[in-house]
Design a protein around this motif. Structure first.
Motif, PDB file in Angstrom:
ATOM      1  N   VAL A  19       0.845  -1.191   0.000  1.00  0.00           N
ATOM      2  CA  VAL A  19       0.000   0.000   0.000  1.00  0.00           C
ATOM      3  C   VAL A  19       0.883   1.246   0.000  1.00  0.00           C
ATOM      4  CG1 VAL A  19      -1.702   1.322   1.310  1.00  0.00           C
ATOM      5  CG2 VAL A  19      -1.880  -1.172   1.199  1.00  0.00           C
ATOM      6  N   GLY A  20       0.616   2.124  -0.941  1.00  0.00           N
ATOM      7  CA  GLY A  20       1.236   3.444  -0.963  1.00  0.00           C
ATOM      8  C   GLY A  20       0.170   4.455  -0.562  1.00  0.00           C
ATOM      9  N   ASN A  21       0.509   5.377   0.321  1.00  0.00           N
ATOM     10  CA  ASN A  21      -0.500   6.332   0.788  1.00  0.00           C
ATOM     11  C   ASN A  21       0.158   7.630   1.223  1.00  0.00           C
ATOM     12  OD1 ASN A  21       0.534   4.830   3.157  1.00  0.00           O
ATOM     13  ND2 ASN A  21      -0.837   6.194   4.272  1.00  0.00           N
ATOM     14  N   ASN A  22      -0.627   8.708   1.194  1.00  0.00           N
ATOM     15  CA  ASN A  22      -0.151   9.959   1.778  1.00  0.00           C
ATOM     16  C   ASN A  22      -1.116  10.464   2.853  1.00  0.00           C
ATOM     17  OD1 ASN A  22      -2.242  10.838   0.133  1.00  0.00           O
ATOM     18  ND2 ASN A  22      -1.176  12.683  -0.520  1.00  0.00           N
ATOM     19  N   ASN A  23      -2.161   9.711   3.120  1.00  0.00           N
ATOM     20  CA  ASN A  23      -3.152  10.005   4.155  1.00  0.00           C
ATOM     21  C   ASN A  23      -3.488   8.697   4.868  1.00  0.00           C
ATOM     22  OD1 ASN A  23      -4.468  12.943   3.871  1.00  0.00           O
ATOM     23  ND2 ASN A  23      -3.852  12.232   1.854  1.00  0.00           N
ATOM     24  N   GLY A  24      -4.323   8.774   5.870  1.00  0.00           N
ATOM     25  CA  GLY A  24      -4.685   7.586   6.627  1.00  0.00           C
ATOM     26  C   GLY A  24      -5.587   6.635   5.852  1.00  0.00           C
ATOM     27  N   PHE A  25      -5.627   5.390   6.310  1.00  0.00           N
ATOM     28  CA  PHE A  25      -6.488   4.378   5.703  1.00  0.00           C
ATOM     29  C   PHE A  25      -6.761   3.263   6.702  1.00  0.00           C
ATOM     30  CE2 PHE A  25      -2.279   2.658   5.033  1.00  0.00           C
ATOM     31  CZ  PHE A  25      -2.436   1.304   5.216  1.00  0.00           C
ATOM     32  N   LYS A  26      -7.797   2.495   6.417  1.00  0.00           N
ATOM     33  CA  LYS A  26      -8.058   1.210   7.076  1.00  0.00           C
ATOM     34  C   LYS A  26      -8.234   0.196   5.957  1.00  0.00           C
ATOM     35  CE  LYS A  26     -10.188   2.550  11.420  1.00  0.00           C
ATOM     36  NZ  LYS A  26     -11.322   2.325  12.328  1.00  0.00           N
ATOM     37  N   LEU A  27      -7.780  -1.033   6.191  1.00  0.00           N
ATOM     38  CA  LEU A  27      -7.826  -2.064   5.155  1.00  0.00           C
ATOM     39  C   LEU A  27      -8.364  -3.359   5.757  1.00  0.00           C
ATOM     40  CD1 LEU A  27      -6.872  -2.627   2.178  1.00  0.00           C
ATOM     41  CD2 LEU A  27      -4.800  -3.561   3.206  1.00  0.00           C
ATOM     42  N   TRP A  28      -9.402  -3.896   5.126  1.00  0.00           N
ATOM     43  CA  TRP A  28      -9.989  -5.172   5.530  1.00  0.00           C
ATOM     44  C   TRP A  28      -9.784  -6.198   4.421  1.00  0.00           C
ATOM     45  CZ3 TRP A  28     -12.232  -0.465   6.411  1.00  0.00           C
ATOM     46  CH2 TRP A  28     -12.635  -0.173   7.708  1.00  0.00           C
ATOM     47  N   VAL A  29      -9.500  -7.434   4.808  1.00  0.00           N
ATOM     48  CA  VAL A  29      -9.455  -8.561   3.875  1.00  0.00           C
ATOM     49  C   VAL A  29     -10.461  -9.576   4.389  1.00  0.00           C
ATOM     50  CG1 VAL A  29      -8.063 -10.401   2.854  1.00  0.00           C
ATOM     51  CG2 VAL A  29      -7.039  -8.150   3.300  1.00  0.00           C
ATOM     52  N   ASN A  30     -11.481  -9.859   3.574  1.00  0.00           N
ATOM     53  CA  ASN A  30     -12.529 -10.803   3.959  1.00  0.00           C
ATOM     54  C   ASN A  30     -13.108 -10.484   5.346  1.00  0.00           C
ATOM     55  OD1 ASN A  30     -12.303 -12.250   1.524  1.00  0.00           O
ATOM     56  ND2 ASN A  30     -10.572 -13.393   2.338  1.00  0.00           N
ATOM     57  N   ASP A  31     -13.507  -9.232   5.517  1.00  0.00           N
ATOM     58  CA  ASP A  31     -14.163  -8.733   6.731  1.00  0.00           C
ATOM     59  C   ASP A  31     -13.266  -8.686   7.969  1.00  0.00           C
ATOM     60  OD1 ASP A  31     -16.618  -8.331   5.397  1.00  0.00           O
ATOM     61  OD2 ASP A  31     -17.154 -10.437   5.691  1.00  0.00           O
ATOM     62  N   GLU A  32     -11.967  -8.892   7.819  1.00  0.00           N
ATOM     63  CA  GLU A  32     -11.053  -8.825   8.959  1.00  0.00           C
ATOM     64  C   GLU A  32     -10.162  -7.595   8.798  1.00  0.00           C
ATOM     65  OE1 GLU A  32      -7.213 -11.250  10.621  1.00  0.00           O
ATOM     66  OE2 GLU A  32      -8.897 -12.428   9.875  1.00  0.00           O
ATOM     67  N   LEU A  33     -10.159  -6.712   9.804  1.00  0.00           N
ATOM     68  CA  LEU A  33      -9.290  -5.542   9.763  1.00  0.00           C
ATOM     69  C   LEU A  33      -7.844  -6.018   9.750  1.00  0.00           C
ATOM     70  CD1 LEU A  33      -9.017  -2.464   9.800  1.00  0.00           C
ATOM     71  CD2 LEU A  33      -9.003  -2.596  12.308  1.00  0.00           C
ATOM     72  N   THR A  34      -7.142  -5.696   8.680  1.00  0.00           N
ATOM     73  CA  THR A  34      -5.794  -6.201   8.458  1.00  0.00           C
ATOM     74  C   THR A  34      -4.738  -5.144   8.756  1.00  0.00           C
ATOM     75  OG1 THR A  34      -6.680  -7.649   6.755  1.00  0.00           O
ATOM     76  CG2 THR A  34      -4.327  -7.334   6.737  1.00  0.00           C
ATOM     77  N   GLU A  39      -1.340   8.146   9.857  1.00  0.00           N
ATOM     78  CA  GLU A  39      -0.328   9.134   9.540  1.00  0.00           C
ATOM     79  C   GLU A  39      -0.514   9.755   8.152  1.00  0.00           C
ATOM     80  OE1 GLU A  39       3.518   7.259   9.454  1.00  0.00           O
ATOM     81  OE2 GLU A  39       2.854   5.731   8.060  1.00  0.00           O
ATOM     82  N   ALA A  40      -0.187  11.009   8.066  1.00  0.00           N
ATOM     83  CA  ALA A  40      -0.069  11.675   6.776  1.00  0.00           C
ATOM     84  C   ALA A  40       1.417  11.648   6.444  1.00  0.00           C
ATOM     85  CB  ALA A  40      -0.582  13.098   6.869  1.00  0.00           C
ATOM     86  N   ILE A  66      -8.842   8.019   3.985  1.00  0.00           N
ATOM     87  CA  ILE A  66      -9.144   9.208   4.776  1.00  0.00           C
ATOM     88  C   ILE A  66      -8.287  10.354   4.255  1.00  0.00           C
ATOM     89  CG2 ILE A  66      -9.137  10.188   7.098  1.00  0.00           C
ATOM     90  CD1 ILE A  66      -9.105   7.105   7.985  1.00  0.00           C
ATOM     91  N   ARG A  67      -8.916  11.353   3.668  1.00  0.00           N
ATOM     92  CA  ARG A  67      -8.178  12.500   3.141  1.00  0.00           C
ATOM     93  C   ARG A  67      -8.218  13.628   4.165  1.00  0.00           C
ATOM     94  NH1 ARG A  67     -10.139  15.453  -2.122  1.00  0.00           N
ATOM     95  NH2 ARG A  67     -11.420  16.515  -0.610  1.00  0.00           N
ATOM     96  N   VAL A  68      -7.043  14.068   4.586  1.00  0.00           N
ATOM     97  CA  VAL A  68      -6.972  15.178   5.526  1.00  0.00           C
ATOM     98  C   VAL A  68      -6.396  16.428   4.871  1.00  0.00           C
ATOM     99  CG1 VAL A  68      -6.847  13.741   7.579  1.00  0.00           C
ATOM    100  CG2 VAL A  68      -4.742  14.391   6.428  1.00  0.00           C
ATOM    101  N   GLY A  69      -5.774  16.283   3.725  1.00  0.00           N
ATOM    102  CA  GLY A  69      -5.207  17.419   3.010  1.00  0.00           C
ATOM    103  C   GLY A  69      -5.934  17.638   1.695  1.00  0.00           C
ATOM    104  N   GLU A  70      -5.310  18.418   0.823  1.00  0.00           N
ATOM    105  CA  GLU A  70      -5.917  18.702  -0.484  1.00  0.00           C
ATOM    106  C   GLU A  70      -5.850  17.511  -1.427  1.00  0.00           C
ATOM    107  OE1 GLU A  70      -4.639  22.242  -2.448  1.00  0.00           O
ATOM    108  OE2 GLU A  70      -4.422  23.319  -0.557  1.00  0.00           O
ATOM    109  N   LYS A  71      -4.831  16.697  -1.301  1.00  0.00           N
ATOM    110  CA  LYS A  71      -4.566  15.643  -2.271  1.00  0.00           C
ATOM    111  C   LYS A  71      -4.612  14.271  -1.607  1.00  0.00           C
ATOM    112  CE  LYS A  71      -1.178  14.551  -5.791  1.00  0.00           C
ATOM    113  NZ  LYS A  71       0.148  14.786  -6.309  1.00  0.00           N
ATOM    114  N   LEU A  72      -5.134  13.303  -2.331  1.00  0.00           N
ATOM    115  CA  LEU A  72      -5.184  11.923  -1.845  1.00  0.00           C
ATOM    116  C   LEU A  72      -4.453  11.043  -2.848  1.00  0.00           C
ATOM    117  CD1 LEU A  72      -6.269   9.715   0.074  1.00  0.00           C
ATOM    118  CD2 LEU A  72      -8.303   9.618  -1.351  1.00  0.00           C
ATOM    119  N   ASP A  73      -3.331  10.479  -2.435  1.00  0.00           N
ATOM    120  CA  ASP A  73      -2.584   9.521  -3.254  1.00  0.00           C
ATOM    121  C   ASP A  73      -2.663   8.174  -2.564  1.00  0.00           C
ATOM    122  OD1 ASP A  73      -1.651  11.296  -5.245  1.00  0.00           O
ATOM    123  OD2 ASP A  73      -0.020  11.966  -3.931  1.00  0.00           O
ATOM    124  N   TYR A  74      -3.033   7.145  -3.343  1.00  0.00           N
ATOM    125  CA  TYR A  74      -3.189   5.809  -2.786  1.00  0.00           C
ATOM    126  C   TYR A  74      -2.899   4.802  -3.886  1.00  0.00           C
ATOM    127  CZ  TYR A  74      -5.398   1.767  -0.573  1.00  0.00           C
ATOM    128  OH  TYR A  74      -5.637   0.528  -0.038  1.00  0.00           O
TER     129      TYR A  74
END
Length: 104
Positions: A19-34, A39-40, A66-74
């Motif tokens: 996963v590449g990100n510049n804002n926060g995220f949550k990720l589930w695989v088959n209904d399990e929080l993985t 962090e931004a 979760i976008r906290v700034g102007e730009k969302l990269d994921y």
């Protein structure tokens, strides 16, 4: 924003979710929080290397972005471990998928 991706795997397997990100995220695989990150940061394709298990057949991956700034990269990729290689992983190809996005 939510990203929902159904992936069909021909077999059960251990994978690495890249996963590449510049804002926060949550990720589930088959209904399990993985994984989750609050962090931004500066986007890189490998900000997070997350171990997961895909079951044989249909697997649902859900990401809450979760976008906290102007730009969302994921970015998101699926890899497998390869010991003694320079990167220690290789991308998995040949998985079929369906992607949809849902705005809150």
């Amino acid at each position: 924003m939510y990203l929902i991706q159904d992936i069909d795997s021909p077999e059960e397997r251990e994978v690495r979710l890249m996963v590449g990100n510049n804002n926060g995220f949550k990720l589930w695989v088959n209904d399990e929080l993985t994984a989750e990150s609050r962090e931004a940061c500066f986007w890189m394709p490998y900000n997070h290397d997350i171990p997961a298990r895909l079951r044989k057949g249909r697997n649902r991956i859900v990401a809450k972005l979760i976008r906290v700034g102007e730009k969302l990269d994921y970015s998101f990729g699926i890899a497998e471990s390869v010991p003694r290689s320079p990167r220690h992983f290789r991308w998995i190809n040949g998985l079929s998928s369906l992607v949809e996005t849902v705005d809150e």
